[in-house]
Write an enzyme that holds these catalytic residues in place. Structure first.
Site, PDB file in Angstrom:
ATOM      1  N   TRP A  87       8.576  26.723   7.329  1.00 47.37           N
ATOM      2  CA  TRP A  87       7.754  27.752   7.969  1.00 47.37           C
ATOM      3  C   TRP A  87       7.502  27.425   9.424  1.00 47.37           C
ATOM      4  O   TRP A  87       7.281  26.311   9.796  1.00 47.37           O
ATOM      5  CB  TRP A  87       6.398  27.861   7.224  1.00 47.37           C
ATOM      6  CG  TRP A  87       6.489  28.716   5.984  1.00 47.37           C
ATOM      7  CD1 TRP A  87       7.547  29.464   5.583  1.00 47.37           C
ATOM      8  CD2 TRP A  87       5.452  28.891   4.986  1.00 47.37           C
ATOM      9  NE1 TRP A  87       7.252  30.095   4.406  1.00 47.37           N
ATOM     10  CE2 TRP A  87       5.984  29.784   4.019  1.00 47.37           C
ATOM     11  CE3 TRP A  87       4.161  28.411   4.853  1.00 47.37           C
ATOM     12  CZ2 TRP A  87       5.244  30.187   2.901  1.00 47.37           C
ATOM     13  CZ3 TRP A  87       3.428  28.812   3.740  1.00 47.37           C
ATOM     14  CH2 TRP A  87       3.972  29.694   2.777  1.00 47.37           C
ATOM     15  N   TYR A 112       2.941   8.699  17.776  1.00 41.09           N
ATOM     16  CA  TYR A 112       3.382   8.695  16.371  1.00 41.09           C
ATOM     17  C   TYR A 112       4.572   9.648  16.196  1.00 41.09           C
ATOM     18  O   TYR A 112       5.597   9.284  15.612  1.00 41.09           O
ATOM     19  CB  TYR A 112       2.227   9.102  15.452  1.00 41.09           C
ATOM     20  CG  TYR A 112       2.585   9.062  13.979  1.00 41.09           C
ATOM     21  CD1 TYR A 112       2.510   7.877  13.254  1.00 41.09           C
ATOM     22  CD2 TYR A 112       3.010  10.211  13.304  1.00 41.09           C
ATOM     23  CE1 TYR A 112       2.855   7.830  11.896  1.00 41.09           C
ATOM     24  CE2 TYR A 112       3.347  10.170  11.954  1.00 41.09           C
ATOM     25  CZ  TYR A 112       3.259   8.982  11.256  1.00 41.09           C
ATOM     26  OH  TYR A 112       3.598   8.943   9.915  1.00 41.09           O
ATOM     27  N   ASP A 151       4.448  -7.268   3.495  1.00 35.21           N
ATOM     28  CA  ASP A 151       3.360  -6.495   4.094  1.00 35.21           C
ATOM     29  C   ASP A 151       2.504  -7.462   4.915  1.00 35.21           C
ATOM     30  O   ASP A 151       2.486  -8.659   4.652  1.00 35.21           O
ATOM     31  CB  ASP A 151       2.494  -5.826   3.017  1.00 35.21           C
ATOM     32  CG  ASP A 151       1.755  -4.598   3.536  1.00 35.21           C
ATOM     33  OD1 ASP A 151       2.116  -3.471   3.160  1.00 35.21           O
ATOM     34  OD2 ASP A 151       0.814  -4.773   4.343  1.00 35.21           O
ATOM     35  N   SER A 209       0.842  -1.206   0.000  1.00 38.03           N
ATOM     36  CA  SER A 209       0.000   0.000   0.000  1.00 38.03           C
ATOM     37  C   SER A 209       0.876   1.255   0.000  1.00 38.03           C
ATOM     38  O   SER A 209       2.037   1.221   0.432  1.00 38.03           O
ATOM     39  CB  SER A 209      -0.886  -0.005   1.254  1.00 38.03           C
ATOM     40  OG  SER A 209      -1.676   1.164   1.323  1.00 38.03           O
ATOM     41  N   ASP A 228       4.688  -9.842   9.425  1.00 32.55           N
ATOM     42  CA  ASP A 228       4.533  -8.707  10.328  1.00 32.55           C
ATOM     43  C   ASP A 228       5.921  -8.235  10.771  1.00 32.55           C
ATOM     44  O   ASP A 228       6.742  -9.063  11.205  1.00 32.55           O
ATOM     45  CB  ASP A 228       3.697  -9.155  11.547  1.00 32.55           C
ATOM     46  CG  ASP A 228       3.147  -7.974  12.306  1.00 32.55           C
ATOM     47  OD1 ASP A 228       3.954  -7.125  12.750  1.00 32.55           O
ATOM     48  OD2 ASP A 228       1.918  -7.892  12.445  1.00 32.55           O
ATOM     49  N   VAL A 229       6.163  -6.930  10.679  1.00 34.83           N
ATOM     50  CA  VAL A 229       7.501  -6.420  11.019  1.00 34.83           C
ATOM     51  C   VAL A 229       7.785  -6.423  12.521  1.00 34.83           C
ATOM     52  O   VAL A 229       8.892  -6.087  12.931  1.00 34.83           O
ATOM     53  CB  VAL A 229       7.751  -4.988  10.463  1.00 34.83           C
ATOM     54  CG1 VAL A 229       7.754  -4.980   8.943  1.00 34.83           C
ATOM     55  CG2 VAL A 229       6.755  -3.977  11.026  1.00 34.83           C
ATOM     56  N   ILE A 231       3.084   4.473   0.191  1.00 39.46           N
ATOM     57  CA  ILE A 231       4.456   4.887  -0.123  1.00 39.46           C
ATOM     58  C   ILE A 231       5.356   3.683  -0.418  1.00 39.46           C
ATOM     59  O   ILE A 231       6.114   3.679  -1.391  1.00 39.46           O
ATOM     60  CB  ILE A 231       5.016   5.740   1.045  1.00 39.46           C
ATOM     61  CG1 ILE A 231       4.259   7.079   1.118  1.00 39.46           C
ATOM     62  CG2 ILE A 231       6.511   5.969   0.896  1.00 39.46           C
ATOM     63  CD1 ILE A 231       4.567   7.920   2.362  1.00 39.46           C
ATOM     64  N   THR A 278      -2.224   9.004   0.705  1.00 41.50           N
ATOM     65  CA  THR A 278      -2.196   7.528   0.743  1.00 41.50           C
ATOM     66  C   THR A 278      -3.385   7.072   1.587  1.00 41.50           C
ATOM     67  O   THR A 278      -4.019   7.888   2.272  1.00 41.50           O
ATOM     68  CB  THR A 278      -0.920   6.995   1.426  1.00 41.50           C
ATOM     69  OG1 THR A 278      -1.027   7.246   2.843  1.00 41.50           O
ATOM     70  CG2 THR A 278       0.348   7.615   0.880  1.00 41.50           C
TER      71      THR A 278
HETATM   72  P1  NAP Z   1      -0.294   2.858   4.140  1.00 38.64           P
HETATM   73  O1  NAP Z   1      -0.847   3.131   2.792  1.00 38.64           O
HETATM   74  O2  NAP Z   1      -1.211   2.462   5.245  1.00 38.64           O
HETATM   75  O3  NAP Z   1       0.867   1.756   3.975  1.00 38.64           O
HETATM   76  C1  NAP Z   1       1.513   1.162   5.080  1.00 38.64           C
HETATM   77  C2  NAP Z   1       1.555  -0.326   4.864  1.00 38.64           C
HETATM   78  O4  NAP Z   1       2.305  -0.928   5.946  1.00 38.64           O
HETATM   79  C3  NAP Z   1       0.140  -0.947   4.911  1.00 38.64           C
HETATM   80  O5  NAP Z   1      -0.022  -1.924   3.908  1.00 38.64           O
HETATM   81  C4  NAP Z   1       0.117  -1.552   6.290  1.00 38.64           C
HETATM   82  O6  NAP Z   1      -0.799  -2.611   6.473  1.00 38.64           O
HETATM   83  C5  NAP Z   1       1.558  -2.031   6.420  1.00 38.64           C
HETATM   84  N1  NAP Z   1       1.858  -2.370   7.794  1.00 38.64           N
HETATM   85  C6  NAP Z   1       1.465  -1.739   8.918  1.00 38.64           C
HETATM   86  N2  NAP Z   1       1.899  -2.373   9.998  1.00 38.64           N
HETATM   87  C7  NAP Z   1       2.588  -3.451   9.563  1.00 38.64           C
HETATM   88  C8  NAP Z   1       3.271  -4.502  10.220  1.00 38.64           C
HETATM   89  N3  NAP Z   1       3.293  -4.596  11.564  1.00 38.64           N
HETATM   90  N4  NAP Z   1       3.903  -5.443   9.480  1.00 38.64           N
HETATM   91  C9  NAP Z   1       3.859  -5.382   8.116  1.00 38.64           C
HETATM   92  N5  NAP Z   1       3.201  -4.415   7.444  1.00 38.64           N
HETATM   93  C10 NAP Z   1       2.578  -3.457   8.158  1.00 38.64           C
HETATM   94  O7  NAP Z   1       0.475   4.140   4.678  1.00 38.64           O
HETATM   95  P2  NAP Z   1       1.554   5.112   3.990  1.00 38.64           P
HETATM   96  O8  NAP Z   1       0.992   6.482   4.066  1.00 38.64           O
HETATM   97  O9  NAP Z   1       2.035   4.584   2.690  1.00 38.64           O
HETATM   98  O10 NAP Z   1       2.708   5.007   5.068  1.00 38.64           O
HETATM   99  C11 NAP Z   1       3.978   4.410   4.798  1.00 38.64           C
HETATM  100  C12 NAP Z   1       4.998   4.999   5.761  1.00 38.64           C
HETATM  101  O11 NAP Z   1       5.110   6.407   5.492  1.00 38.64           O
HETATM  102  C13 NAP Z   1       4.590   4.877   7.227  1.00 38.64           C
HETATM  103  O12 NAP Z   1       5.724   4.562   7.993  1.00 38.64           O
HETATM  104  C14 NAP Z   1       4.073   6.261   7.564  1.00 38.64           C
HETATM  105  O13 NAP Z   1       4.201   6.553   8.937  1.00 38.64           O
HETATM  106  C15 NAP Z   1       4.989   7.112   6.709  1.00 38.64           C
HETATM  107  N6  NAP Z   1       4.466   8.462   6.439  1.00 38.64           N
HETATM  108  C16 NAP Z   1       3.275   8.638   5.793  1.00 38.64           C
HETATM  109  C17 NAP Z   1       2.830   9.929   5.564  1.00 38.64           C
HETATM  110  C18 NAP Z   1       1.532  10.214   4.863  1.00 38.64           C
HETATM  111  O14 NAP Z   1       1.122  11.381   4.862  1.00 38.64           O
HETATM  112  N7  NAP Z   1       0.895   9.228   4.251  1.00 38.64           N
HETATM  113  C19 NAP Z   1       3.599  11.022   5.976  1.00 38.64           C
HETATM  114  C20 NAP Z   1       4.786  10.800   6.626  1.00 38.64           C
HETATM  115  C21 NAP Z   1       5.231   9.505   6.849  1.00 38.64           C
HETATM  116  P3  NAP Z   1      -2.233  -2.250   7.204  1.00 38.64           P
HETATM  117  O15 NAP Z   1      -3.039  -1.483   6.189  1.00 38.64           O
HETATM  118  O16 NAP Z   1      -2.772  -3.602   7.531  1.00 38.64           O
HETATM  119  O17 NAP Z   1      -1.895  -1.436   8.425  1.00 38.64           O
END
Ligand code: NAP
Length: 263
Positions: free
Chosen positions: A263, A169, A47, A26, A74-75, A28, A204
Site C-alpha cells: 500500500w 535506522y 549477543d 532476544s 559485540d558485533v 527475532i 519484540t
Molecule cells: P531485540 O529484541 O532488541 O533483539 C536484538 C538483539 O540484538 C538484542 O539482544 C540486542 O542487545 C542485540 N544487540 C544489539 N546490538 C548488539 C551488538 N552490537 N552486538 C551484539 N548484540 C547486539 O530486537 P528485534 O526486534 O528482535 O530486532 C532484531 C533485528 O530485527 C534488528 O536488526 C532489527 O532492526 C530488525 N527488525 C525488527 C523489527 C521489529 O519490528 N521488531 C522490524 C524490522 C526489523 P541489546 O538489548 O543490549 O541492544
C-alpha cells in the site's frame, strides 16, 4: 521419463548443519535460533546482552536435543566475531548457516540527531552486519562446504515509517539490503548464498521503546493485515532461505510485512 527424485519436505530440514545467530538473546534472533534447532541445526548464540536471554535460548535448544554455544560478544568487534566463529566451529563443526539479527533502533528528528547517535547505530546495524558476514563468509570459503547467510534488514529499508524520525535506522536497513545483494554476487560462484529478510512491525522488546509504544495501534491499522507480526512468523522465512528449499535464491530481500509495502 526419467525417475523423479523430488522430496519436498526434506528440502526444509537443517539436520547436521551448524549455524551462528547474532542477536540470539532476544526477539527475532532468539526465536529464529530456536527454530533452526527444531529443524535439526546446532546453533552458536551470540549477543551482547548480559541478562539471561542467551541462557533461555540455550535451554530451549537443549530441550530439542540439539547443541548450542553461548557467546557474549559485540558485533562491532572484528576480533570478537573471529573468535565466535572459531569457537562455533571448534565446538559444533563447520559453519554453513548464519543469521545476523543483532541490531538497535532509536529515533530523533534529523536536525537534532547527534553524530554519536547516528554513528553508534550505523556501527551496529550496518558495519556489524558486514563484519559478521565477513567472519562467517571467511569460514565458509575456507572449509569449502558452502553456506547460506540471512541478514535481518527491515521494511524500513524499503519504505519510510510514517511518524518515526529515524533517518539513520532507515538508511542502515537500506544498506543491509543492498550489502546482502552485493555479497551474494561476490560469492555466487563459490557456494555461498546471501539473502535478507525485511520484517514489518514485529512484537519484540525493540518495539517497547517509549517512542513506539503509543504508536502500536497506528502501526496495526497501517498494516494491511491489521496487526503486528508475531515473532514466530519470522522463523519460517529464515528456515526457508537458509535451507536447500531456497537453493536457487540468492540476493533476495524477502519482505515479511503483512502486506505493508503493497500500500
Ligand atoms: P531485540 O529484541 O532488541 O533483539 C536484538 C538483539 O540484538 C538484542 O539482544 C540486542 O542487545 C542485540 N544487540 C544489539 N546490538 C548488539 C551488538 N552490537 N552486538 C551484539 N548484540 C547486539 O530486537 P528485534 O526486534 O528482535 O530486532 C532484531 C533485528 O530485527 C534488528 O536488526 C532489527 O532492526 C530488525 N527488525 C525488527 C523489527 C521489529 O519490528 N521488531 C522490524 C524490522 C526489523 P541489546 O538489548 O543490549 O541492544
Amino acid at each position: 521419463m526419467a525417475e523423479i527424485t523430488l522430496n519436498a519436505p526434506a528440502l526444509f530440514g537443517l539436520s547436521g548443519r551448524v549455524a551462528l545467530v547474532t542477536g540470539a538473546g532476544s526477539g527475532i534472533g532468539q526465536r529464529i535460533a530456536m527454530g533452526l534447532a527444531q529443524c535439526g541445526a546446532d546453533v552458536g548464540l551470540l549477543d551482547r546482552r548480559t541478562d539471561d536471554g542467551l541462557a533461555q535460548t540455550a535451554d530451549f535448544i537443549a530441550k530439542t536435543g540439539r547443541r548450542s554455544v553461548q557467546i557474549a560478544a559485540d558485533v562491532t568487534s572484528e576480533d570478537a566475531l573471529a573468535d565466535a566463529v572459531r569457537r562455533v566451529e571448534a565446538e559444533l563443526g563447520p559453519l554453513t548457516l548464519a543469521v545476523n539479527a543483532a541490531g538497535i533502533a532509536n529515533a530523533s528528528p534529523c536536525e537534532e540527531m547527534s553524530e554519536d547517535q547516528y554513528q553508534t547505530l550505523m556501527d551496529i546495524n550496518m558495519k556489524g552486519v558486514w563484519l559478521s558476514c565477513r567472519a562467517e563468509g571467511r569460514a565458509m570459503l575456507a572449509h569449502g562446504k558452502g553456506g547460506s547467510i540471512v541478514n535481518i534488514a527491515s521494511m524500513s529499508g524499503v519504505i519510510v515509517n510514517r511518524g518515526l524520525s529515524q533517518v539513520h535506522y532507515n538508511a542502515s536497513k537500506a544498506g543491509v539490503i543492498h550489502m546482502s545483494k552485493s555479497m551474494a554476487m561476490e560469492w555466487v560462484g563459490r557456494g555461498i548464498r546471501v539473502n535478507s529478510i525485511s520484517p514489518g512491525y514485529t512484537a519484540t522488546p525493540m518495539n517497547t521503546r517509549p517512542e513506539m509504544v503509543h504508536q502500536t495501534r497506528e502501526f496495526e491499522s497501517q498494516t494491511p493485515m491489521q496487526r503486528m507480526a508475531n515473532v514466530d512468523e519470522m522463523v519460517g522465512p529464515a528456515v526457508f532461505l537458509l535451507s536447500d528449499a531456497a537453493s536457487y535464491c540468492t540476493g533476495v530481500d524477502l519482505l515479511v510485512d503483512g502486506g505493508f509495502c503493497c500500500w
